[in-house]
Each structure stands twice: as C-alpha cells, then as structure tokens.
Scaffold this active site. Sequence first.
Site, PDB file in Angstrom:
ATOM      1  N   ARG A 120       0.825  -1.241   0.000  1.00 40.19           N
ATOM      2  CA  ARG A 120       0.000   0.000   0.000  1.00 40.19           C
ATOM      3  C   ARG A 120       0.846   1.271   0.000  1.00 40.19           C
ATOM      4  NH1 ARG A 120      -3.342  -3.067   3.530  1.00 40.19           N
ATOM      5  NH2 ARG A 120      -5.076  -3.881   2.329  1.00 40.19           N
ATOM      6  N   LYS A 142       3.481  11.366 -11.085  1.00 45.13           N
ATOM      7  CA  LYS A 142       2.622  10.526 -11.929  1.00 45.13           C
ATOM      8  C   LYS A 142       3.355   9.233 -12.223  1.00 45.13           C
ATOM      9  CE  LYS A 142      -0.258  13.754 -14.503  1.00 45.13           C
ATOM     10  NZ  LYS A 142      -0.610  14.219 -15.858  1.00 45.13           N
ATOM     11  N   GLU A 184      10.460  17.692 -24.654  1.00 46.15           N
ATOM     12  CA  GLU A 184       9.775  18.106 -23.414  1.00 46.15           C
ATOM     13  C   GLU A 184      10.348  19.432 -22.898  1.00 46.15           C
ATOM     14  OE1 GLU A 184       7.145  16.576 -22.176  1.00 46.15           O
ATOM     15  OE2 GLU A 184       7.294  14.418 -22.554  1.00 46.15           O
ATOM     16  N   LYS A 226       7.954  22.876 -13.792  1.00 47.00           N
ATOM     17  CA  LYS A 226       7.094  21.740 -13.458  1.00 47.00           C
ATOM     18  C   LYS A 226       6.759  21.737 -11.972  1.00 47.00           C
ATOM     19  CE  LYS A 226       5.781  17.106 -14.084  1.00 47.00           C
ATOM     20  NZ  LYS A 226       5.906  15.848 -14.811  1.00 47.00           N
ATOM     21  N   GLU A 236      -3.969  17.508 -11.121  1.00 41.38           N
ATOM     22  CA  GLU A 236      -4.447  17.931 -12.441  1.00 41.38           C
ATOM     23  C   GLU A 236      -5.926  18.271 -12.492  1.00 41.38           C
ATOM     24  OE1 GLU A 236      -2.322  16.012 -15.654  1.00 41.38           O
ATOM     25  OE2 GLU A 236      -4.058  16.287 -16.962  1.00 41.38           O
ATOM     26  N   ARG A 240      -2.285  21.936 -14.252  1.00 45.92           N
ATOM     27  CA  ARG A 240      -1.321  20.883 -14.586  1.00 45.92           C
ATOM     28  C   ARG A 240      -1.554  20.321 -15.995  1.00 45.92           C
ATOM     29  NH1 ARG A 240       1.278  16.051 -10.814  1.00 45.92           N
ATOM     30  NH2 ARG A 240       2.565  15.229 -12.484  1.00 45.92           N
ATOM     31  N   ASN A 244       0.490  18.944 -20.661  1.00 49.09           N
ATOM     32  CA  ASN A 244       0.164  17.997 -21.736  1.00 49.09           C
ATOM     33  C   ASN A 244       0.145  18.663 -23.104  1.00 49.09           C
ATOM     34  OD1 ASN A 244      -0.188  15.608 -20.204  1.00 49.09           O
ATOM     35  ND2 ASN A 244      -2.055  16.506 -19.383  1.00 49.09           N
ATOM     36  N   HIS A 247       0.443  16.573 -26.169  1.00 47.27           N
ATOM     37  CA  HIS A 247       0.334  15.171 -25.775  1.00 47.27           C
ATOM     38  C   HIS A 247      -0.912  14.462 -26.306  1.00 47.27           C
ATOM     39  CE1 HIS A 247       3.736  16.084 -23.280  1.00 47.27           C
ATOM     40  NE2 HIS A 247       3.762  14.886 -22.759  1.00 47.27           N
ATOM     41  N   HIS A 251      -0.060  11.037 -27.911  1.00 49.30           N
ATOM     42  CA  HIS A 251      -0.537   9.733 -27.444  1.00 49.30           C
ATOM     43  C   HIS A 251      -1.219   8.962 -28.572  1.00 49.30           C
ATOM     44  CE1 HIS A 251      -0.453  11.061 -22.950  1.00 49.30           C
ATOM     45  NE2 HIS A 251       0.741  10.807 -23.444  1.00 49.30           N
ATOM     46  N   HIS A 265       8.517   8.770 -27.339  1.00 51.35           N
ATOM     47  CA  HIS A 265       7.555   9.678 -26.700  1.00 51.35           C
ATOM     48  C   HIS A 265       7.897  11.149 -26.949  1.00 51.35           C
ATOM     49  CE1 HIS A 265       4.652  11.143 -23.812  1.00 51.35           C
ATOM     50  NE2 HIS A 265       5.614  11.841 -23.229  1.00 51.35           N
TER      51      HIS A 265
HETATM   52  N1  NAD Z   1       5.325  10.484 -15.195  1.00 57.92           N
HETATM   53  C1  NAD Z   1       5.342  11.558 -15.932  1.00 57.92           C
HETATM   54  O1  NAD Z   1       4.989  12.652 -15.491  1.00 57.92           O
HETATM   55  C2  NAD Z   1       5.841  11.452 -17.346  1.00 57.92           C
HETATM   56  C3  NAD Z   1       6.117  12.614 -18.067  1.00 57.92           C
HETATM   57  C4  NAD Z   1       6.651  12.487 -19.352  1.00 57.92           C
HETATM   58  C5  NAD Z   1       6.880  11.232 -19.881  1.00 57.92           C
HETATM   59  N2  NAD Z   1       6.588  10.122 -19.148  1.00 57.92           N
HETATM   60  C6  NAD Z   1       6.854   8.781 -19.668  1.00 57.92           C
HETATM   61  O2  NAD Z   1       8.250   8.645 -19.865  1.00 57.92           O
HETATM   62  C7  NAD Z   1       8.470   7.609 -20.828  1.00 57.92           C
HETATM   63  C8  NAD Z   1       9.574   8.015 -21.772  1.00 57.92           C
HETATM   64  O3  NAD Z   1      10.743   8.239 -21.037  1.00 57.92           O
HETATM   65  P1  NAD Z   1      12.193   8.195 -21.721  1.00 57.92           P
HETATM   66  O4  NAD Z   1      12.164   8.969 -22.963  1.00 57.92           O
HETATM   67  O5  NAD Z   1      13.147   8.529 -20.669  1.00 57.92           O
HETATM   68  O6  NAD Z   1      12.304   6.688 -22.207  1.00 57.92           O
HETATM   69  P2  NAD Z   1      13.088   5.406 -21.681  1.00 57.92           P
HETATM   70  O7  NAD Z   1      12.987   5.258 -20.225  1.00 57.92           O
HETATM   71  O8  NAD Z   1      12.605   4.282 -22.526  1.00 57.92           O
HETATM   72  O9  NAD Z   1      14.608   5.742 -22.058  1.00 57.92           O
HETATM   73  C9  NAD Z   1      14.960   5.876 -23.413  1.00 57.92           C
HETATM   74  C10 NAD Z   1      16.128   4.945 -23.761  1.00 57.92           C
HETATM   75  O10 NAD Z   1      17.308   5.479 -23.206  1.00 57.92           O
HETATM   76  C11 NAD Z   1      18.032   4.462 -22.506  1.00 57.92           C
HETATM   77  N3  NAD Z   1      18.766   5.150 -21.448  1.00 57.92           N
HETATM   78  C12 NAD Z   1      18.279   5.671 -20.308  1.00 57.92           C
HETATM   79  N4  NAD Z   1      19.227   6.361 -19.670  1.00 57.92           N
HETATM   80  C13 NAD Z   1      20.358   6.267 -20.406  1.00 57.92           C
HETATM   81  C14 NAD Z   1      21.657   6.793 -20.290  1.00 57.92           C
HETATM   82  N5  NAD Z   1      22.004   7.592 -19.283  1.00 57.92           N
HETATM   83  N6  NAD Z   1      22.569   6.479 -21.257  1.00 57.92           N
HETATM   84  C15 NAD Z   1      22.229   5.687 -22.312  1.00 57.92           C
HETATM   85  N7  NAD Z   1      20.990   5.197 -22.487  1.00 57.92           N
HETATM   86  C16 NAD Z   1      20.066   5.482 -21.550  1.00 57.92           C
HETATM   87  C17 NAD Z   1      16.984   3.500 -22.043  1.00 57.92           C
HETATM   88  O11 NAD Z   1      17.507   2.231 -21.830  1.00 57.92           O
HETATM   89  C18 NAD Z   1      16.015   3.537 -23.223  1.00 57.92           C
HETATM   90  O12 NAD Z   1      16.444   2.657 -24.224  1.00 57.92           O
HETATM   91  C19 NAD Z   1       7.149   7.391 -21.512  1.00 57.92           C
HETATM   92  O13 NAD Z   1       6.615   6.165 -21.074  1.00 57.92           O
HETATM   93  C20 NAD Z   1       6.277   8.531 -21.021  1.00 57.92           C
HETATM   94  O14 NAD Z   1       4.920   8.187 -20.946  1.00 57.92           O
HETATM   95  C21 NAD Z   1       6.077  10.214 -17.899  1.00 57.92           C
END
Ligand code: NAD
Length: 370
Positions: A120, A142, A184, A226, A236, A240, A244, A247, A251, A265
Amino acid sequence: MRETVKVDLGERSYEVRMGPGLIAQAGTEIAPLLHRPRVRVITDETVAGLHLEELRAGLGDIEMSALALPPGEGTKCWAQLERACGWLLEQKVERKDIVIAFGGGVIGDLAGFAAAILRRGVRFVQIPTTLLAQVDSSVGGKTGINTAQGKNLIGAFHQPSLVLADIDLLGTLTARDFIAGYGEVVKYGLLGDARFFDWLEANGPALAAGDTAARLKAVRRSVEMKAGIVARDETEEGERALLNLGHTFCHALESATGYGARLLHGEGVAIGCALAFELSQRLGLCSQEAPSRVRAHLKAMGMKTDLADIDGPLPDADGLIALMAQDKKVLDGKMRFILARGIGEAFVTSDVPRDVLKRLLEDALETRRA
Ligand SMILES: NC(=O)c1ccc[n+]([C@@H]2O[C@H](COP(=O)([O-])OP(=O)(O)OC[C@H]3O[C@@H](n4cnc5c(N)ncnc54)[C@H](O)[C@@H]3O)[C@@H](O)[C@H]2O)c1
C-alpha cells in the site's frame, strides 16, 4: 555546479537536486531518508550496463541489489509490473524501505507505480538518467503503465521522496534519445515561458553538443516550471493539464505506431506541439508566426516535426481522432486540447470543432504523400 528546486507539497514536499557528478554522492544524499542501510533498485538493462556500478560505488555502505528490466516503452506493461512487484516482495522490501527508480521515464513510471502499490505504498527515490526523465517524468508523482487500450491508463499519483538528476549521465544517451527528451524541454518554453524559448533558440545547439552548464540551466528551468505547476495543482484539476501540450496528438501517434522505436515519446511530443500551434493558428488564436517559429526551432534541432517524419503506415484522420478520444483528458466525453495564444501562452479548451481538427490532420497526413 549544483542546483536544487523544492516541490512544495506540504508533508509530501521533496527536493530535486541537479548537477554533474551527483551519482558519486548518492549515498550521502539518500542516507538521511533511510531507516536501515539498504536500498533496492529498479533499472533497465542498458542503464545497468552503463551506470549501475557507478551508483553502487556512490551508495558506499548502503547495501544495494538491482533488478534490470528490458529497455523500452514495452516494459511499461502488466507483465513487467508484476515482475517488479514480485521481485521487491522476494527482496523483503518493507514499508519503511526506499526503492530507487534508476533509468528513464519508463523505469521511473513503472518503478514508481510498483512502489505506490507495494504494501500500500513504499517511498521511492528517482534517479533519472534521460533528459526527458530529468526535466519531466521524475518530478510530479505521476506513475503508471500502458495497456492495450492506451498509454498511462493504469496508474497512481505517488510522489518520490527525492530526485537526483546527475547531468553527467546524459552523456551516454544516444543522440536520438537525447533529442527526443529535448521535445519536453521545448514544451516548457512553449507553454509558459517565451523568454526560455528564446534562450533555447539561441542555446539549443550548445546544449545538444554537450555543454554541461547549458544542460543544467535547461534542466533547472524545466524542473522549476514543473515543480511550480505541480505544487499549485498536484492532481491535475486545472493548470497541470498545460504540461500535456502536444500530448493529445502524441498519445494518438504513439498508439498508432505501437509504442516503439518508430516514434519515441519525446518525438511525439515535438510533433504534437507543432500540431497544437498549427491548430491554434487555424482557430485564429495565434499569429502565423508562432507555429512557423516552433517548427523552425524543432527542425533546426534535427527533431521530428511532421507526420511525414514518421516511417510506416498511419491511420487516416478519423482513425487518429478515435485514438485521441482515448486520452485521459477526455471530460464528459469531450476531448480537451492545450492550445496557445502565442509562444509561452498555453491554455486548456474543449472548444475545437471536429471539422477543423479533421482538416488539420488530413493536411498533415497529406505531407506524407508529397
Ligand atoms: N510520469 C510523468 O509525469 C511522465 C512525463 C513524461 C513522460 N513520461 C513517460 O516517460 C516515458 C519516456 O521516457 P524516456 O524517454 O526517458 O524513455 P526510456 O525510459 O525508454 O529511455 C529511453 C532509452 O534510453 C536508454 N537510457 C536511459 N538512460 C540512459 C543513459 N544515461 N545512457 C544511455 N541510455 C540510456 C533507455 O535504456 C532507453 O532505451 C514514456 O513512457 C512517457 O509516458 C512520464
């Protein structure tokens, strides 16, 4: 060279600490949070191969073991969530322990969600390793996974106890992953800070080329924006939603391309921002100059900007609109959009006639045939 931004959420407040070389001090940073000198880390195989031993060394006397999941968006799924939760339970993680999410947004979202539902709710620390995760996903609480029905539809708000953004870790990202995260960063300028967008136009190339001071400044300003928005509207209810920007389009495009390497993304966010500004202009909300400037900067940075930049088949305009209607922002059955009156002046509206939206997408799809 070190910056700290506080996310002000009453008793759930926490700090985002940013700078080069932070990993080497991870133990000192995290120790005050620990009930016993032990952490469990969830990461992905790529990050583990590149940086896990650095983290282990930085943790010093704190005992660590790690679970490395496959890299990529596909990992944000039920099966990997089950695996992560099962592993944390086998490792006898207790309510007062700390779980560390060590990776990009995928790992942050999945590990954060696992921490939210394990016993939990256990506390967790974000150590974001991608630009996207440092400027966006590690801050704000999130967490969640994707399902066949769409992105991030299963999840929870669960704030981290600390975020450590080590700018040096960005040095091992592929150029494609780095620049996807930059989508972003640009978003923050576009949604609420025209001067930051001006600064990015001037400094984006240095930042992409590896300038640590420029990277730190961009991460800091993004996190500051942020943190302010999250503190004012954690769950949100209003403001907030501005985060997006781009987005709703993104999406739908990610869903259409199967959440994989065809479209990352952050790439979808960049295309989505360009479409949101184009839509704003067509609705007479902003001048023609605004979408042109957005597209020019994205192109100058070598980013995907148009639907023509996405390889392979895409649905038609009606198909894309159907995917957009799956968005979490849908309210009383009406799609909500983040539009703009100019650069740095975004707002939320449901007032988008379907025919204007359809025409926009038809024209955007037409560029793929040109
Ligand atoms: N929670 C939130 O508020 C929020 C906001 C924006 C995006 N997101 C989510 O984030 C995700 C995308 O995140 P992302 O772009 O970081 O993708 P990811 O986590 O898939 O990382 C991208 C790639 O980079 C590699 N990688 C990570 N760190 C590295 C490093 N230091 N050196 C070399 N390679 C590295 C990973 O292995 C992966 O292949 C999506 O699922 C999206 O929905 C969430």
